[in-house]
Design a protein around this motif. Structure first.
Motif: not given
Length: 359
Positions: A206-225
């Motif tokens: 993951v780390l080497p690809k991090l700068p090129a990843l598509e970015m935007q605002v995300i929910h951040g905690d879409y979890a079962p609770n």
């Protein structure tokens, strides 16, 4: 003797309000503010949450969820969470996102002064009847619909912007390398080795690809609770809750957050539920071929975070130690089963874009 996390992870914990004061809110003050600003009264019940204070208010007519921000959470961060929910309500009204109740003056929240001399933000949300995702035995069909809902949320948030979205939050998977400072809280050497392998995979994949990843605002905690469902309805998802971890980050981390809660739960097919969820997610939000191999590694990282944080909390909150360590045991067991499947096999199955059983 209590340990202390290193400087970087401590700063992230502080910026995420996980080191904030847990001083209780005066019940009379809360009731007065609800009646004065919202015209609401009734029975108030406190709910257990990780940070801040959350209550269920039952009036004569309706139920509401009442939230008071943590003592050290900056106002713009609280405003970000509310703004994201309001944005989704206005631009994608068909999405099942929990609704905000406005004050008598049509504001989305109100500032209140509390006994410790600080000012906090009071927000009220419409209560959604139903059960949480974590309370049902989700089958392939359920998981596909749950994944599709997150995909739709990500699509709707593509154009959302907020000045506080670029904040640092400890649960953002891109900060995972800094979590190495919490490994010392885990006494079991076998579990430390599992964590070390997760860190190594993240650094390699993951780390080497991090700068090129598509970015935007995300929910951040879409979890079962954080998802209310009706298992007897064809629609299934009734409401997405809690935008408290909303952040500007890599889009791929949002499904990875959910997948972390799904992997390793069965010995026979540790990734089976994840395949179904991602197949549903991609119905609305296809994942780039270049980013797909990062998804399982990011999910393993998030699952490691879920385990590590419970050991850290157990030392800070000895009255909850038994419950927290039981949760950690569950996550370590899931991590071990998930990591026993060769990563190349997992990636190959994700590339099949199929949600059928098997691993």
């Amino acid at each position: 003797m209590r340990k202390s996390p290193d400087a970087v992870i401590k700063r992230l914990l502080e910026e995420s309000s996980l080191l904030s004061s847990s001083q209780s809110i005066d019940p009379l003050l809360l009731k007065n503010m609800l009646e004065r600003h919202y015209g609401l009264s009734g029975h108030v019940e406190r709910l257990g949450v990780e940070k801040g204070h959350t209550f269920k208010l039952k009036s004569n007519v309706n139920k509401y969820l009442v939230k008071v921000s943590p003592s050290d959470e900056p106002e713009p961060v609280t405003a970000l969470q509310i703004a994201a929910m309001r944005y989704l309500e206005n631009t994608a009204p068909a999405l099942p996102v929990q609704r905000i109740k406005t004050t008598l003056d049509q504001a989305d929240s109100v500032s209140i002064g509390v006994g410790d001399g600080t000012s906090r933000t009071l927000s009220v949300f419409c209560y959604v009847e139903g059960v949480l995702w974590e309370q049902i035995d989700a089958n392939v069909g359920h998981l596909t619909k749950l994944g599709d809902t997150l995909g739709r949320v990500n699509v709707a948030l593509r154009s959302f912007e907020h000045p506080a979205a670029t904040r640092n939050i400890v649960y953002d998977i891109r900060h995972f390398p800094h979590w190495a400072g919490l490994v010392e809280y885990t006494p079991n050497p076998e579990r430390r080795l599992l964590a070390q392998r997760a860190f190594e995979l993240f650094e390699e994949v993951v780390l080497p690809k991090l700068p090129a990843l598509e970015m935007q605002v995300i929910h951040g905690d879409y979890a079962p609770n954080n998802v209310v469902v009706d298992p007897h309805s064809d629609v299934l998802v009734k409401a997405v809750l809690d935008f408290g971890d909303t952040v500007f980050s890599a889009v791929i981390f949002d499904p990875a957050n959910a997948v972390a809660h799904l992997i390793g739960r069965t010995q026979e097919h540790p990734w089976q539920d994840a395949f179904a969820f991602v197949a549903g997610y991609e119905k609305s939000r296809p994942i780039k071929e270049s980013e797909l191999p990062l998804l399982p590694v990011a999910a393993l990282a998030r699952l490691t975070m879920l385990a590590l944080i419970r050991h850290w909390k157990a030392e800070r909150a000895p009255e909850q130690r038994e419950e927290l360590l039981a949760g950690a045991d569950y996550y370590w067991a899931n991590l071990g089963r998930a990591m026993a499947v060769p990563l190349d096999d997992v990636i190959a199955r994700f590339r099949c874009r199929a949600g059928v059983p098997g691993s």
